[in-house]
Design a protein around this motif. Structure first.
Motif, PDB file in Angstrom:
ATOM      1  N   ALA A 106       2.759  -0.746  11.389  1.00 32.22           N
ATOM      2  CA  ALA A 106       3.857  -0.741  10.267  1.00 32.22           C
ATOM      3  C   ALA A 106       3.009  -1.256   9.052  1.00 32.22           C
ATOM      4  O   ALA A 106       3.612  -1.025   7.594  1.00 32.22           O
ATOM      5  CB  ALA A 106       4.644  -1.909  10.609  1.00 32.22           C
ATOM      6  N   PHE A 107       1.829  -1.623   9.241  1.00 30.43           N
ATOM      7  CA  PHE A 107       0.980  -1.933   7.781  1.00 30.43           C
ATOM      8  C   PHE A 107       0.242  -0.821   7.441  1.00 30.43           C
ATOM      9  O   PHE A 107      -0.480  -0.899   6.318  1.00 30.43           O
ATOM     10  CB  PHE A 107       0.030  -3.299   8.068  1.00 30.43           C
ATOM     11  CG  PHE A 107       0.968  -4.609   7.837  1.00 30.43           C
ATOM     12  CD1 PHE A 107       1.667  -5.034   8.807  1.00 30.43           C
ATOM     13  CD2 PHE A 107       0.730  -5.313   6.754  1.00 30.43           C
ATOM     14  CE1 PHE A 107       2.525  -5.829   8.413  1.00 30.43           C
ATOM     15  CE2 PHE A 107       1.235  -6.584   6.630  1.00 30.43           C
ATOM     16  CZ  PHE A 107       2.049  -6.841   7.484  1.00 30.43           C
ATOM     17  N   PRO A 109       1.098   1.963   5.906  1.00 27.99           N
ATOM     18  CA  PRO A 109       1.566   2.291   4.555  1.00 27.99           C
ATOM     19  C   PRO A 109       0.736   1.353   3.410  1.00 27.99           C
ATOM     20  O   PRO A 109       0.185   1.902   2.400  1.00 27.99           O
ATOM     21  CB  PRO A 109       2.885   2.126   4.315  1.00 27.99           C
ATOM     22  CG  PRO A 109       3.460   2.389   5.607  1.00 27.99           C
ATOM     23  CD  PRO A 109       2.203   1.935   6.875  1.00 27.99           C
ATOM     24  N   ILE A 110       0.691   0.291   3.740  1.00 25.07           N
ATOM     25  CA  ILE A 110      -0.042  -0.642   2.767  1.00 25.07           C
ATOM     26  C   ILE A 110      -1.430  -0.430   2.658  1.00 25.07           C
ATOM     27  O   ILE A 110      -1.944  -0.535   1.646  1.00 25.07           O
ATOM     28  CB  ILE A 110       0.285  -2.038   3.441  1.00 25.07           C
ATOM     29  CG1 ILE A 110       1.862  -2.319   3.064  1.00 25.07           C
ATOM     30  CG2 ILE A 110      -0.836  -3.118   2.530  1.00 25.07           C
ATOM     31  CD1 ILE A 110       2.000  -3.963   3.433  1.00 25.07           C
ATOM     32  N   ILE A 112      -2.987   2.327   3.483  1.00 25.61           N
ATOM     33  CA  ILE A 112      -2.968   3.410   2.361  1.00 25.61           C
ATOM     34  C   ILE A 112      -2.960   3.307   0.939  1.00 25.61           C
ATOM     35  O   ILE A 112      -4.021   3.681   0.138  1.00 25.61           O
ATOM     36  CB  ILE A 112      -2.199   4.411   2.952  1.00 25.61           C
ATOM     37  CG1 ILE A 112      -2.139   5.105   4.440  1.00 25.61           C
ATOM     38  CG2 ILE A 112      -2.180   5.749   1.942  1.00 25.61           C
ATOM     39  CD1 ILE A 112      -1.266   5.906   4.912  1.00 25.61           C
ATOM     40  N   ARG A 113      -2.197   2.402   0.472  1.00 24.64           N
ATOM     41  CA  ARG A 113      -2.134   1.968  -0.782  1.00 24.64           C
ATOM     42  C   ARG A 113      -3.236   1.398  -1.306  1.00 24.64           C
ATOM     43  O   ARG A 113      -3.660   1.361  -2.554  1.00 24.64           O
ATOM     44  CB  ARG A 113      -0.821   1.203  -1.159  1.00 24.64           C
ATOM     45  CG  ARG A 113       0.569   1.617  -1.624  1.00 24.64           C
ATOM     46  CD  ARG A 113       0.383   2.103  -3.035  1.00 24.64           C
ATOM     47  NE  ARG A 113      -0.160   3.383  -3.507  1.00 24.64           N
ATOM     48  CZ  ARG A 113       0.310   4.297  -3.463  1.00 24.64           C
ATOM     49  NH1 ARG A 113       1.658   4.892  -3.239  1.00 24.64           N
ATOM     50  NH2 ARG A 113      -0.585   5.742  -3.720  1.00 24.64           N
ATOM     51  N   LEU A 114      -3.732   0.483  -0.599  1.00 27.54           N
ATOM     52  CA  LEU A 114      -4.948  -0.217  -0.923  1.00 27.54           C
ATOM     53  C   LEU A 114      -6.251   0.419  -1.171  1.00 27.54           C
ATOM     54  O   LEU A 114      -7.317   0.416  -1.966  1.00 27.54           O
ATOM     55  CB  LEU A 114      -5.139  -1.479   0.196  1.00 27.54           C
ATOM     56  CG  LEU A 114      -4.064  -2.813  -0.147  1.00 27.54           C
ATOM     57  CD1 LEU A 114      -4.214  -3.506   0.998  1.00 27.54           C
ATOM     58  CD2 LEU A 114      -4.474  -3.394  -1.447  1.00 27.54           C
ATOM     59  N   TYR A 117      -5.940   7.504  -0.323  1.00 25.00           N
ATOM     60  CA  TYR A 117      -5.686   8.348   0.652  1.00 25.00           C
ATOM     61  C   TYR A 117      -7.261   9.064   1.148  1.00 25.00           C
ATOM     62  O   TYR A 117      -7.714   9.729   0.257  1.00 25.00           O
ATOM     63  CB  TYR A 117      -4.798   9.537  -0.049  1.00 25.00           C
ATOM     64  CG  TYR A 117      -3.451   9.043  -0.396  1.00 25.00           C
ATOM     65  CD1 TYR A 117      -2.396   9.930   0.639  1.00 25.00           C
ATOM     66  CD2 TYR A 117      -3.010   8.123  -1.219  1.00 25.00           C
ATOM     67  CE1 TYR A 117      -1.054   9.547   0.316  1.00 25.00           C
ATOM     68  CE2 TYR A 117      -1.707   7.779  -1.306  1.00 25.00           C
ATOM     69  CZ  TYR A 117      -0.745   8.383  -0.433  1.00 25.00           C
ATOM     70  OH  TYR A 117       0.609   8.111  -0.520  1.00 25.00           O
ATOM     71  N   LEU A 202       1.196  10.007   7.729  1.00 29.15           N
ATOM     72  CA  LEU A 202       1.793   9.318   6.281  1.00 29.15           C
ATOM     73  C   LEU A 202       0.898   9.858   5.086  1.00 29.15           C
ATOM     74  O   LEU A 202       1.627  10.035   4.033  1.00 29.15           O
ATOM     75  CB  LEU A 202       1.708   7.841   6.346  1.00 29.15           C
ATOM     76  CG  LEU A 202       2.690   7.205   7.471  1.00 29.15           C
ATOM     77  CD1 LEU A 202       2.212   5.692   7.575  1.00 29.15           C
ATOM     78  CD2 LEU A 202       4.168   7.476   6.959  1.00 29.15           C
TER      79      LEU A 202
END
Lengths: 255, 289, 248
Positions: A106-107, A109-110, A112-114, A117, A202
């Motif tokens: 679940a983390f 996406p986080i 990826i942001r940090l 890509y 994602l």
């Protein structure tokens, strides 16, 4: 010949049933074949563009296996340091408990942001996921030599202290940890593939996870399903290979 | 209580004047061991109560002598030899091996040890297992010596096999070879054949006799078997139950080399019987006889 | 003494973690994607975002619960059936290996067309739970005490009675462990399922927040997911302790 067939059915009826149910569903439900591709269509899609699938499979599995190996290496490294200096274990073990209670998928996406890509994100998540279990398994293994082994080493003046530490580690502690490391490999192999697929899904750039999304938005369900099937087959193969290796070596290791 | 030959429990034992008979003195190596009022007290887990395992043991062991130690379970036989091996702290008294402490012997890698749990490394072949003491002492393995030991234990054809594929008796032979590979000055055998069946055990006794005679050294054998003790040892020490002390010592006047045929010898039978009677008395079974 | 010192070191470690988290967020050490804790809590207290988070968590929770109940029931029953009809055994073992290694996300494309996008989260949750319960039950049933089953065969009891009287009670500790792992698997499964185009849920806001740079929302929803799986885990652990207490 007949018995061989019977054996085959006996061992693989579960999977055969799944394939059969899939084909039956296609025929009975009356879904458009574009929405629910048949078994043959999926295989045709695979055969039509082998290089395309090969490229994306290679991407997914190099990320998954690379991350797993890196995680195991780091886990073993830190476990070895903790074996030397128990103070370090006091720092890492609470962190292990903390991380275990986090649903890491679940983390993603986080992360990826940090981390951005790219494949470094897959590697990072895989390492995050594998490091702590590997650390725990490796440390237990390093501490597992039996009393008889320790006594034998001690009777030759080889104890885990001072100058003899390295010899004790290299000749006894590390070999004793090998079965545990293989157990970690087996348990984490499918998880690593899952993580790689989710991250690709994602991020939408490369890999089988990406093909699954991309083909779906192109209304190529056969390609999407083919990618999913390929991912499953590879994941299962990876897991089976790891289990075989573990079973073989644990037979040698334990008297 | 009634039993024959009541040997008074000696406190200080002189080395037997002639421990060996047939030419052994010529080749015998090893170091003498001296125990002076050795005692051992364990602290229990609660941190307050203690258990007295060994009480006031004194003994002189000559260089190259083979000593067997028998006694009921819990009489501290293993504790005693582990203290001599330097694996266990000594609570009271003093153990010296040719003037040095047991720890010094370990540091010089002059101790050989084989236990009931053979403790072979599962990931190494038989040859590599026997060579391990060389590696642990930072020496280059003496392949000729390893080959000779493999011949002696009759496992030359199994040199490259992993221990998993060996039977219990074969594993113990490898364990013995490993204990002997550095030609130790002191050899400690802590129930090495305890887990074997009776037939294999007799075979192993003869094997050990042969291997030991090849290069005799100061040896301490802990065992539960009276026959084994009498067959192999120059002197047999009987220990009393906790706290363990030496209740009696018996010299074994049988000539070497001894074989399984020796066990049918009249002197052998009588010696075993007399030690057995005393042993029963020590265990509190004297009246039952 | 030892326990207090361990507790103290835990407290120190935890405070340090919070301190550095806050500092990293304020000073932007890890880039703009790392929010400070204070900003995160301010965001979560805001009524509108709190309502969104609560609604999404409730949706995910209900998907996870449906999946958990269905998945554990099917997994347990299927595993048990293997020890009644022994002919199924080898195939069941192969199937277990297959199930163990199948990446959940690969089933997404299949599920969205067969059960629809709205039911997919509950289905993936159910599959995830099924995986862990099925494998736990199977391995629990395998290590049945040999002596006990010998006694049963001597008295000529049937397979079903043997299953109910001996094998299932023996397997219970492992089944409970499987169920406990199943709770977190259910939440994860629901979130993964929601990524395949479900209308609501934590998975939906996780992805949209990631794509739209809503950093606080992203972190807050991940935090909600953690709390959800943590709560369900502890709920089942509590049930397990009660269960064991009654059994012993």
């Amino acid at each position: 010949m007949k018995t061989a067939l019977l054996q085959l059915i006996k061992h693989y009826w579960g999977i055969a049933l799944l394939v059969f149910a899939w084909q039956a569903m296609v025929m009975v439900s009356g879904f458009n074949e574009i929405v629910v591709p048949s078994t043959i269509m999926v295989i045709q899609a695979l055969v039509a563009e082998p290089l395309y699938f090969l490229h994306h499979s290679a991407y997914t599995f190099s990320a998954a296996i690379g991350g797993l190996m890196l995680g195991i290496a780091l886990g073993l490294l830190f476990a070895s340091l903790a074996w030397l200096t128990p103070v370090l274990d006091g720092v890492i073990t609470p962190a292990t408990l903390l991380v275990r209670s986090i649903p890491i998928v679940a983390f993603i996406p986080i992360v990826i942001r940090l981390a951005g890509y790219g494949s470094q994100t897959i590697l990072l998540v895989t390492v995050m996921l594998t490091f702590f279990p590997c650390y725990v398994f490796a440390l237990t293994g390093l501490r597992s030599p039996s009393k008889a082994h320790q006594d034998f080493f001690a009777s030759l003046g080889c104890r885990p202290s001072g100058l003899a530490t390295w010899r004790f580690y290299w000749r006894l502690a590390l070999p004793s940890a090998v079965p545990n490391l293989l157990t970690a490999l087996r348990l984490l192999a499918p998880t690593c593939v899952l993580v790689a697929l989710v991250a690709e899904f994602l991020m939408g750039a490369q890999g089988l996870g990406y093909v699954m999304v991309r083909a779906r938005s192109d209304l190529r369900m056969d390609v999407s399903w083919a990618a999913a099937m390929l991912a499953t087959v590879f994941s299962v193969a990876f897991f089976v290979a790891a289990s075989r290796l573990e079973a073989h070596l644990s037979k040698v290791w334990r008297h | 209580m009634s039993f024959d030959a009541p040997t008074p429990p000696p406190t200080l034992l002189e080395p037997s004047p002639a421990p060996c008979t047939s030419g052994q003195a010529l080749t015998s190596t090893g170091r003498p061991i001296t125990l002076r009022s050795v005692g051992k007290t364990y602290a229990l887990d609660d941190g307050q109560s203690t258990v007295r395992a060994i009480d006031n043991v004194s003994m002189d062991i000559a260089a190259g002598e083979f000593i067997a130690i028998i006694g009921p379970s819990g009489s501290g036989k293993s504790t005693l030899v582990r203290m001599i091996a330097g694996l266990e702290e000594i609570s009271e008294g003093d153990i010296t091996i040719a003037g040095d402490s047991p720890r010094a012997l370990i540091a010089q890698q002059r101790l050989g040890m084989a236990m009931q749990d053979h403790g072979l490394m599962a990931w190494l072949s038989v040859r590599q297992n026997i060579a391990l003491p060389f590696r642990l002492s930072g020496k280059v393995p003496d392949e000729a010596r390893i080959d000779r030991l493999l011949q002696l234990i009759g496992l030359a054809d199994f040199a490259d096999v992993r221990p998993t594929q060996l039977s219990g008796g074969m594993k113990q032979r490898v364990s013995l070879a490993r204990a002997l590979v550095l030609e130790p000055d002191v050899l400690i055998l802590d129930e090495p054949f305890g887990a074997l069946d009776a037939v294999t055990r007799r075979q192993m006794n003869q094997e050990l006799q042969k291997i030991w005679a090849d290069k005799p050294t100061t040896t301490l054998l802990v065992t539960h078997s009276l026959e084994e003790a009498v067959l192999l040892a120059d002197r047999v020490c009987v220990m009393s139950p906790r706290p363990g002390t030496i209740a009696s010592v018996h010299s074994v006047p049988l000539p070497r080399p001894r074989t399984l045929a020796t066990t049918f010898d009249e002197t052998f039978r009588q010696l075993v019987a007399s030690i057995a009677k005393e042993f029963d008395a020590i265990c509190g079974l004297g009246d039952a006889l | 003494m030892n326990r207090t010192s361990r507790f103290a070191s835990w407290c120190i470690g935890f405070s340090l973690l919070i301190f550095f988290w806050e500092l990293a967020g304020r000073e932007n050490w890890l880039g703009s994607a790392w929010p400070s804790l204070s900003a995160l809590f301010a965001f979560m207290q805001d009524p509108s975002s709190a309502a969104l988070l609560l609604r999404s968590s409730a949706d995910t929770a209900s998907n996870a619960t449906i999946g958990f109940l269905l998945g554990s029931l099917v997994g347990f029953t299927l595993a048990c059936s293997g020890s009644v009809w022994t002919g199924l055994g080898p195939g069941l073992a192969t199937f277990a290996t297959f199930v163990n290694a199948t990446p959940l996300i690969a089933l997404g494309p299949l599920l969205i067309v067969t059960v629809g996008e709205e039911v997919t989260p509950a289905a993936t949750a159910g599959l995830a739970v099924f995986f862990s319960v099925f494998i736990a039950t199977l391995s629990g049933l395998q290590d049945t005490n040999r002596d006990q089953s010998d006694v049963l065969s001597i008295y000529g009891s049937g397979k079903i009675r043997a299953l109910i009287c001996v094998r299932i009670p023996n397997a219970m500790p492992k089944v409970m462990d499987g169920l406990k792992l199943g709770t977190t698997a259910a939440v994860l499964g629901a979130i993964i399922g929601e990524w395949f185009g479900a209308p609501t849920g934590l998975g939906v806001i996780l992805v949209s927040a990631m794509q739209n740079f809503q950093i606080e929302l992203l972190w807050a929803s991940a935090l909600c997911g953690t709390v959800l799986s943590g709560l369900s885990f502890f709920l089942l652990a509590a049930i397990q302790t009660q269960f064991i207490k009654r059994l012993v």
